[in-house]
Design a protein around this motif. Structure first.
Motif, PDB file in Angstrom:
ATOM      1  N   LEU A 196      -7.296   2.282  -0.096  1.00 60.22           N
ATOM      2  CA  LEU A 196      -6.640   3.569   0.118  1.00 60.22           C
ATOM      3  C   LEU A 196      -5.885   3.585   1.427  1.00 60.22           C
ATOM      4  O   LEU A 196      -6.370   3.079   2.447  1.00 60.22           O
ATOM      5  N   GLY A 197      -4.729   4.189   1.416  1.00 60.89           N
ATOM      6  CA  GLY A 197      -3.987   4.402   2.638  1.00 60.89           C
ATOM      7  C   GLY A 197      -4.434   5.679   3.309  1.00 60.89           C
ATOM      8  O   GLY A 197      -4.732   6.671   2.647  1.00 60.89           O
ATOM      9  N   GLY A 198      -4.494   5.694   4.635  1.00 63.05           N
ATOM     10  CA  GLY A 198      -4.927   6.873   5.368  1.00 63.05           C
ATOM     11  C   GLY A 198      -3.865   7.355   6.312  1.00 63.05           C
ATOM     12  O   GLY A 198      -2.716   6.911   6.287  1.00 63.05           O
ATOM     13  N   PRO A 199      -4.222   8.294   7.199  1.00 64.14           N
ATOM     14  CA  PRO A 199      -3.236   8.795   8.168  1.00 64.14           C
ATOM     15  C   PRO A 199      -2.712   7.707   9.076  1.00 64.14           C
ATOM     16  O   PRO A 199      -1.590   7.787   9.561  1.00 64.14           O
ATOM     17  N   GLU A 200      -3.540   6.669   9.305  1.00 59.90           N
ATOM     18  CA  GLU A 200      -3.094   5.621  10.217  1.00 59.90           C
ATOM     19  C   GLU A 200      -2.206   4.600   9.529  1.00 59.90           C
ATOM     20  O   GLU A 200      -1.768   3.637  10.154  1.00 59.90           O
ATOM     21  N   SER A 201      -1.919   4.805   8.230  1.00 63.73           N
ATOM     22  CA  SER A 201      -1.141   3.816   7.486  1.00 63.73           C
ATOM     23  C   SER A 201       0.353   3.959   7.695  1.00 63.73           C
ATOM     24  O   SER A 201       1.135   3.290   7.065  1.00 63.73           O
ATOM     25  N   SER A 202       0.771   4.866   8.583  1.00 64.53           N
ATOM     26  CA  SER A 202       2.210   5.069   8.795  1.00 64.53           C
ATOM     27  C   SER A 202       2.856   3.913   9.526  1.00 64.53           C
ATOM     28  O   SER A 202       4.063   3.742   9.467  1.00 64.53           O
ATOM     29  N   GLY A 203       2.069   3.088  10.205  1.00 67.37           N
ATOM     30  CA  GLY A 203       2.652   2.001  10.956  1.00 67.37           C
ATOM     31  C   GLY A 203       2.598   0.667  10.267  1.00 67.37           C
ATOM     32  O   GLY A 203       2.811  -0.360  10.898  1.00 67.37           O
ATOM     33  N   VAL A 204       2.291   0.631   8.984  1.00 67.34           N
ATOM     34  CA  VAL A 204       2.182  -0.628   8.283  1.00 67.34           C
ATOM     35  C   VAL A 204       3.573  -1.144   7.926  1.00 67.34           C
ATOM     36  O   VAL A 204       4.578  -0.457   8.067  1.00 67.34           O
ATOM     37  N   VAL A 205       3.584  -2.368   7.424  1.00 67.69           N
ATOM     38  CA  VAL A 205       4.847  -2.974   7.014  1.00 67.69           C
ATOM     39  C   VAL A 205       5.441  -2.183   5.862  1.00 67.69           C
ATOM     40  O   VAL A 205       4.722  -1.667   5.008  1.00 67.69           O
ATOM     41  N   ASP A 206       6.788  -2.141   5.795  1.00 66.67           N
ATOM     42  CA  ASP A 206       7.452  -1.270   4.828  1.00 66.67           C
ATOM     43  C   ASP A 206       7.074  -1.590   3.396  1.00 66.67           C
ATOM     44  O   ASP A 206       6.825  -0.708   2.598  1.00 66.67           O
ATOM     45  N   ASP A 207       7.062  -2.905   3.038  1.00 65.01           N
ATOM     46  CA  ASP A 207       6.824  -3.249   1.642  1.00 65.01           C
ATOM     47  C   ASP A 207       5.373  -3.587   1.351  1.00 65.01           C
ATOM     48  O   ASP A 207       5.063  -4.184   0.331  1.00 65.01           O
ATOM     49  N   GLN A 208       4.464  -3.233   2.254  1.00 67.76           N
ATOM     50  CA  GLN A 208       3.044  -3.461   1.992  1.00 67.76           C
ATOM     51  C   GLN A 208       2.538  -2.460   0.952  1.00 67.76           C
ATOM     52  O   GLN A 208       2.912  -1.295   0.948  1.00 67.76           O
ATOM     53  N   ILE A 209       1.705  -2.952   0.035  1.00 67.45           N
ATOM     54  CA  ILE A 209       1.207  -2.125  -1.064  1.00 67.45           C
ATOM     55  C   ILE A 209      -0.035  -1.393  -0.611  1.00 67.45           C
ATOM     56  O   ILE A 209      -1.042  -2.005  -0.248  1.00 67.45           O
ATOM     57  N   ILE A 210       0.035  -0.063  -0.616  1.00 69.12           N
ATOM     58  CA  ILE A 210      -1.102   0.786  -0.252  1.00 69.12           C
ATOM     59  C   ILE A 210      -1.201   1.894  -1.295  1.00 69.12           C
ATOM     60  O   ILE A 210      -0.191   2.459  -1.707  1.00 69.12           O
ATOM     61  N   LEU A 211      -2.406   2.189  -1.730  1.00 70.46           N
ATOM     62  CA  LEU A 211      -2.620   3.216  -2.735  1.00 70.46           C
ATOM     63  C   LEU A 211      -2.609   4.592  -2.071  1.00 70.46           C
ATOM     64  O   LEU A 211      -3.391   4.860  -1.159  1.00 70.46           O
ATOM     65  N   ASP A 212      -1.716   5.450  -2.535  1.00 73.43           N
ATOM     66  CA  ASP A 212      -1.603   6.805  -2.001  1.00 73.43           C
ATOM     67  C   ASP A 212      -2.852   7.605  -2.376  1.00 73.43           C
ATOM     68  O   ASP A 212      -3.171   7.737  -3.563  1.00 73.43           O
ATOM     69  N   PRO A 213      -3.592   8.148  -1.396  1.00 73.10           N
ATOM     70  CA  PRO A 213      -4.816   8.899  -1.734  1.00 73.10           C
ATOM     71  C   PRO A 213      -4.554  10.126  -2.599  1.00 73.10           C
ATOM     72  O   PRO A 213      -5.448  10.579  -3.305  1.00 73.10           O
ATOM     73  N   SER A 214      -3.339  10.687  -2.547  1.00 74.81           N
ATOM     74  CA  SER A 214      -3.043  11.880  -3.336  1.00 74.81           C
ATOM     75  C   SER A 214      -2.506  11.565  -4.723  1.00 74.81           C
ATOM     76  O   SER A 214      -2.274  12.476  -5.512  1.00 74.81           O
ATOM     77  N   SER A 215      -2.287  10.279  -5.020  1.00 71.40           N
ATOM     78  CA  SER A 215      -1.820   9.914  -6.352  1.00 71.40           C
ATOM     79  C   SER A 215      -2.969   9.989  -7.346  1.00 71.40           C
ATOM     80  O   SER A 215      -4.137  10.154  -6.977  1.00 71.40           O
ATOM     81  N   HIS A 216      -2.631   9.853  -8.628  1.00 69.38           N
ATOM     82  CA  HIS A 216      -3.677   9.941  -9.657  1.00 69.38           C
ATOM     83  C   HIS A 216      -4.678   8.806  -9.505  1.00 69.38           C
ATOM     84  O   HIS A 216      -5.896   9.021  -9.582  1.00 69.38           O
ATOM     85  N   LEU A 217      -4.176   7.583  -9.268  1.00 70.83           N
ATOM     86  CA  LEU A 217      -5.085   6.454  -9.069  1.00 70.83           C
ATOM     87  C   LEU A 217      -5.897   6.628  -7.789  1.00 70.83           C
ATOM     88  O   LEU A 217      -7.093   6.298  -7.738  1.00 70.83           O
ATOM     89  N   GLY A 218      -5.240   7.158  -6.743  1.00 68.52           N
ATOM     90  CA  GLY A 218      -5.956   7.372  -5.492  1.00 68.52           C
ATOM     91  C   GLY A 218      -7.051   8.416  -5.626  1.00 68.52           C
ATOM     92  O   GLY A 218      -8.149   8.253  -5.085  1.00 68.52           O
ATOM     93  N   ILE A 219      -6.785   9.486  -6.353  1.00 71.95           N
ATOM     94  CA  ILE A 219      -7.800  10.518  -6.555  1.00 71.95           C
ATOM     95  C   ILE A 219      -8.974   9.958  -7.352  1.00 71.95           C
ATOM     96  O   ILE A 219     -10.134  10.240  -7.058  1.00 71.95           O
ATOM     97  N   PHE A 220      -8.669   9.152  -8.370  1.00 77.62           N
ATOM     98  CA  PHE A 220      -9.749   8.545  -9.153  1.00 77.62           C
ATOM     99  C   PHE A 220     -10.629   7.667  -8.262  1.00 77.62           C
ATOM    100  O   PHE A 220     -11.875   7.724  -8.326  1.00 77.62           O
ATOM    101  N   LEU A 221     -10.004   6.847  -7.413  1.00 74.87           N
ATOM    102  CA  LEU A 221     -10.777   5.968  -6.553  1.00 74.87           C
ATOM    103  C   LEU A 221     -11.587   6.768  -5.542  1.00 74.87           C
ATOM    104  O   LEU A 221     -12.757   6.436  -5.244  1.00 74.87           O
ATOM    105  N   ARG A 222     -11.018   7.836  -5.009  1.00 77.37           N
ATOM    106  CA  ARG A 222     -11.765   8.674  -4.069  1.00 77.37           C
ATOM    107  C   ARG A 222     -12.957   9.333  -4.746  1.00 77.37           C
ATOM    108  O   ARG A 222     -14.037   9.468  -4.159  1.00 77.37           O
ATOM    109  N   ARG A 223     -12.787   9.745  -5.999  1.00 76.39           N
ATOM    110  CA  ARG A 223     -13.919  10.341  -6.719  1.00 76.39           C
ATOM    111  C   ARG A 223     -15.030   9.318  -6.925  1.00 76.39           C
ATOM    112  O   ARG A 223     -16.223   9.642  -6.817  1.00 76.39           O
ATOM    113  N   CYS A 224     -14.636   8.080  -7.239  1.00 74.02           N
ATOM    114  CA  CYS A 224     -15.649   7.025  -7.392  1.00 74.02           C
ATOM    115  C   CYS A 224     -16.367   6.755  -6.070  1.00 74.02           C
ATOM    116  O   CYS A 224     -17.599   6.594  -6.034  1.00 74.02           O
ATOM    117  N   LEU A 225     -15.613   6.703  -4.972  1.00 72.06           N
ATOM    118  CA  LEU A 225     -16.232   6.462  -3.664  1.00 72.06           C
ATOM    119  C   LEU A 225     -17.172   7.602  -3.298  1.00 72.06           C
ATOM    120  O   LEU A 225     -18.279   7.368  -2.773  1.00 72.06           O
TER     121      LEU A 225
END
Length: 917
Positions: A117-146
């Motif tokens: 999951l990407g967090g507030p500190e993920s704003s400084g990562v590389v542009d094309d790095q793959i990070i799962l948006d916590p507010s997306s459908h997949l991100g919400i599912f993963l947060r519910r599992c966690l």
């Protein structure tokens, strides 16, 4: 509805962490690996990576289904989506699951998942790095599992670990327990099934299900389902050929395989599947649509046996009674059809077909309110407006008494629709009565304003209850109201603001756009008719179609077939009722553009409906779209093209929808009879029109108006001027009484035409001017152009000194006529232009002959296409006069010969009866 018995801890009793969700989390970790950029290993393209994401999106949307797939089922689905990566993904998943041997392994797994999951500190990562948006459908599912895992006690973690071990072992043991065939013997098993009858097949299914139940009971945390759904299994690949050969006389049909197609899921090697109630209901709705379109193609006995089995195994699914009603109806077993229809209403009234919110009572009174609503709509449909309003008002009282806000909203919408259909005059005395929902307004407001208030009240209530479909429907009703009504200020006191007494096309288009926009947000509807898992399950089910194996091919490899396209783009999850509303908005757009005078846009919107919404729309809406397209053909290409299109439309529509097509056929026959001069056929068609309308006041006003108008036109063609004027005047009074503004303008224009043809041009001028005023107030641009043309003819009839004034009027209307007018209107305009030039003393034929001849030639060509003999004769007569003045004798004789031919054809029409009549 079935209740899932899942192991593990829940969050608020809703979300349960299961081995299947853990498997999805592992696939998510593969999809979004930490510390990797661009396309992660082992994916070779962005397209391949995105398709796995679509697969995971569907899995997460279906995570709340009653039955979760076992590991072998998930692997089979992954096999269809993985393509070249299937073996790698399968090995990764199974290895990860088998490596979870202690609670520490689970803690380590979910600790690694937090890094996905990407967090507030993920704003400084590389542009094309793959990070799962916590507010997306997949991100919400993963947060519910966690979150679910963090809430587990140590005992719960051990419990989950045991379930994962059982889950992984079942994937291997199921092949031997259930005798799953491999790919080599699929064909032999299908041949074996093909030789069995339906009863033996269902017996075999029952034995297999019993075996699975016995195995399932040995595992304490296995998922269970109600017995009513255990009969709906996936092992039915042989049923296509079986249903084709079942039934009376061994009847076979192209549609015979349809009843069981929706109950088939994966390929034959994926084992037994159970279906949730919503999936079976979707299957039943699909079959209802197919029966209504291809009723006679279904075998009565074969489909009845399937419905009996579904009813026996799932008696709570009341729509089975409706399908049995349709099946008996289209096979003309009317007593059985009526009995099943009564059963369907008794069991399902208030429980199906209407949105149910938390404020809606589910008891007998809730059903009583819905029953009253249905009864009122039935009275309205069959032309009994007073009885309909009485019943709907009683539904309002019952809904208010029992706080049923949803039923109240629908009832108000039904009352609005009823009032708009029966006309303003019929509503007088009804709205002011004791049972009217608008008695609180008193009698100070005009009836039109009271209808507007009721429309706004219904819209606001639907918005408050978040009934998106009802809001969209009310938006369409508001657009229809704005189309033909001038909105005046509701306050009758205070400072008077300047008011334009005109309709506002911008308001109409705004309501139409808002309706379409709201339909895109139907997921926020407070409806109990939709579950996310239904749509994603339908999407996953498409994996098992024959074309699904190519969905993960590279972009440069060929793909074909509708199913492959649907999988790659994720098919539309819009319910049929929403699609039907969207289609209705396009029909209303077409009607609006017809009134506003834009023929291309009217045709475009009707074509969009017929192309994109025909399957989801009602037969009446489909017929209306065809009517608009055929009318366009008749106006712009002539009757030959229109009658050919009519035959095609009749072949596509079943009998219930043909009434509108039959009405259009009568319209075209009457128009052609008048143009040919065949008054006997025209009068016969008028008699047919008169017999179609209801005798109830305020009902079928559109049909009654058209019948009277065509009768007046027939009398005008027969030179019965006084009788034609009397009918037109009576029709104008009726239209004014019922507030039919467009018909008012048409009646006034008809009176002007009658006076023009009778030689009383002075008496016709006021009617033409009044018609122009109506057209300008309601933005009827094309009808205004026609009225302007009639006004120019009237001025020209007063003498040659008015020729320039008439020509100025024609030039003012010419852009609209040439841009949007049909063959007849363009021909009238060209002939009027030529007559104005020829009547002007200052015009020289020898110097500007082409200016007149070009208009006349164009008019003659269009009138010949339209078979309008009388006006074509006039065009050739004027052409002969021009050629005579120019001294071109050969051309004059040719024009005179054509003139004579059309005069003879008009005076002695062929009494041929069209086979369509």
């Amino acid at each position: 509805m079935a209740v899932s018995m899942k192991s593990g801890a829940g969050i608020g009793g809703n979300f349960v962490l299961t081995p299947h969700k853990v498997s999805v989390c592992i696939l998510l970790q593969i999809y979004v690996p930490p510390d990797q950029v661009s396309v992660p290993f082992p994916f070779t393209s962005v397209s391949q990576h995105n398709r796995l994401g679509l697969f995971l999106l569907a899995l997460t949307k279906s995570c709340d289904d009653i039955m979760e797939p076992q590991l072998d089922e998930l692997i089979n689905q992954l096999k269809e989506t993985g393509g070249e990566l299937y073996h790698w993904l399968n090995e990764k998943l199974t290895h990860k699951l088998s490596s979870l041997s202690s609670p520490d392994d689970l803690f380590n797994l979910f600790g690694d998942l937090q890094g996905v999951l990407g967090g507030p500190e993920s704003s400084g990562v590389v542009d094309d790095q793959i990070i799962l948006d916590p507010s997306s459908h997949l991100g919400i599912f993963l947060r519910r599992c966690l979150l679910a895992f963090s809430l587990l006690s140590f005992e719960g973690v051990c419990h989950l670990l045991t379930n994962i071990e059982t889950y992984a072992k079942e994937a291997l043991s199921s092949c031997s327990n259930y005798g799953l065939p491999d790919e080599d013997n699929d064909f032999e098993e299908m041949l074996e099934y093909e030789d069995t009858n339906l009863e033996c097949f269902l017996g075999k299914v029952a034995e297999d299900v019993d075996a699975k139940i016995r195995v399932a009971e040995t595992f304490p945390f296995h998922i269970h389902a109600p017995k009513s759904l255990l009969g709906l299994v996936e092992e039915e690949l042989h049923s296509e050929s079986k249903i084709k050969h079942t039934g009376a006389g061994g009847h076979s049909s192209d549609f015979a395989h349809q009843p069981t197609e929706a109950l088939r899921g994966s390929d034959n090697s994926s084992g037994l599947f159970l279906r949730m109630n919503w999936q079976v209901q979707g299957y039943l709705r699909e079959q209802a649509d197919l029966i209504e379109k291809h009723g006679s193609s279904f075998s009565l006995n074969a489909f009845e046996s399937i419905l009996q089995q579904v009813q026996k195994l799932a008696p709570e699914l009341h729509r089975v009674h409706y399908l049995r009603y349709l099946n008996n109806l289209y096979h003309e077993d009317y007593p059985a059809a009526l009995e099943n229809l009564h059963c369907y209403f008794d069991y399902s009234a208030g429980a199906e077909g209407i949105d149910i919110t938390a404020s809606s009572p589910l008891g007998s009174f809730g059903r009583y309110g819905i029953a009253l609503l249905c009864l009122g709509m039935m009275h309205s449909h069959f032309g009994h407006p007073k009885q309909a309003l009485e019943v709907l008002t009683e539904a309002v009282r019952v809904s208010q008494q029992h706080n049923d806000d949803t039923c109240l909203s629908y009832t108000l919408a039904a009352i609005c629709n009823l009032m708009s259909e029966i006309g303003i005059s019929s509503a007088r005395g009804i709205i002011g009565s004791s049972y009217s929902p608008l008695t609180s307004f008193g009698t100070s407001l005009p009836i039109q304003q009271q209808l507007l208030v009721l429309l706004r009240r219904s819209l606001n209530r639907a918005e408050d209850l978040k009934l998106t479909r009802l809001v969209a429907s009310n938006r369409l009703a508001m657009a229809k109201f704005d189309l033909t009504h001038i909105q005046r200020p509701l306050l009758s006191f205070g400072p008077k603001s300047s008011t334009k007494l005109k309709t506002c096309p911008a308001s109409v288009l705004k309501e139409l756009r808002l309706s379409s926009y709201l339909l895109g947000e139907f997921g926020s509807d407070g409806s109990s008719l939709e579950i996310d898992g239904v749509f994603s399950t339908a999407w996953l089910k498409n994996l098992h179609r024959p074309m699904a194996s190519s969905v993960l091919l590279e972009e440069n490899e060929p793909e074909s077939g509708y199913d492959a396209f649907r999988f790659g783009t994720q098919p539309s999850s819009i319910p049929g009722s929403v699609l039907q509303l969207a289609g209705s908005s396009y029909l209303l757009r077409a009607t609006a553009w017809e009134l506003y005078g834009s023929a291309p846009l009217a045709r475009l919107n009707a074509l969009v409906h017929a192309t994109c919404f025909a399957d989801a729309s009602s037969s009446s809406d489909v017929a209306l779209a065809y009517v608009k397209l055929i009318q366009h053909q008749a106006v712009f290409k002539g009757y030959k093209e229109a009658f050919s299109a009519l035959e095609m439309a009749e072949g596509k529509l079943f009998s219930v929808a043909k009434s509108r097509i039959q009405l259009l056929k009568l319209q075209q026959l009457h128009e052609r009879a008048l143009h040919r001069g065949n008054l006997k056929v025209a009068q016969r068609v008028c008699d047919e029109f008169g017999s179609l309308a209801s005798s109830v006041t305020g009902v079928d006003m559109e049909l009654k108006t058209e019948a009277s108008l065509r009768h007046a036109r027939t009398l005008l063609a027969a030179n019965q001027f006084s009788q034609a004027a009397a009918i037109a005047h009576s029709l104008f009074c009726t239209c004014y009484k019922f507030n039919l503004q467009v018909e008012n303008a048409t009646c006034l224009l008809m009176l002007a035409e009658i006076h023009k043809k009778s030689g009383n041009a002075v008496l016709g001028l006021p009617y033409a001017l009044a018609s122009l005023s109506f057209c300008q107030s309601f933005n009827l641009d094309l009808l205004e152009a026609s009225a302007t043309l009639t006004l120019a003819d009237l001025w020209l009839s007063l003498g040659s000194n008015h020729a320039k004034r008439a020509l100025t009027l024609i030039h003012r209307a010419l852009p609209m006529i040439l841009g949007n007018g049909g063959l007849e209107l363009r021909a009238r305009a060209n002939i009027a232009v030529a007559k104005c030039y020829l009547s002007d003393p200052s015009f020289s034929v020898s110097e500007d002959s082409e200016m007149v001849l070009d208009s006349l030639k164009q008019a003659a060509e269009e009138l010949q296409t339209l078979e309008y003999n009388e006006m074509a004769a006039e065009a050739f007569y004027l052409m002969a006069m021009v050629y005579d003045k120019l001294g071109q004798l050969e051309e004059r004789e040719e024009a005179a010969s054509s003139f004579k031919k059309h005069v003879i054809a008009f005076e002695n029409p062929k009494d041929d009866i069209n086979p369509l009549f």
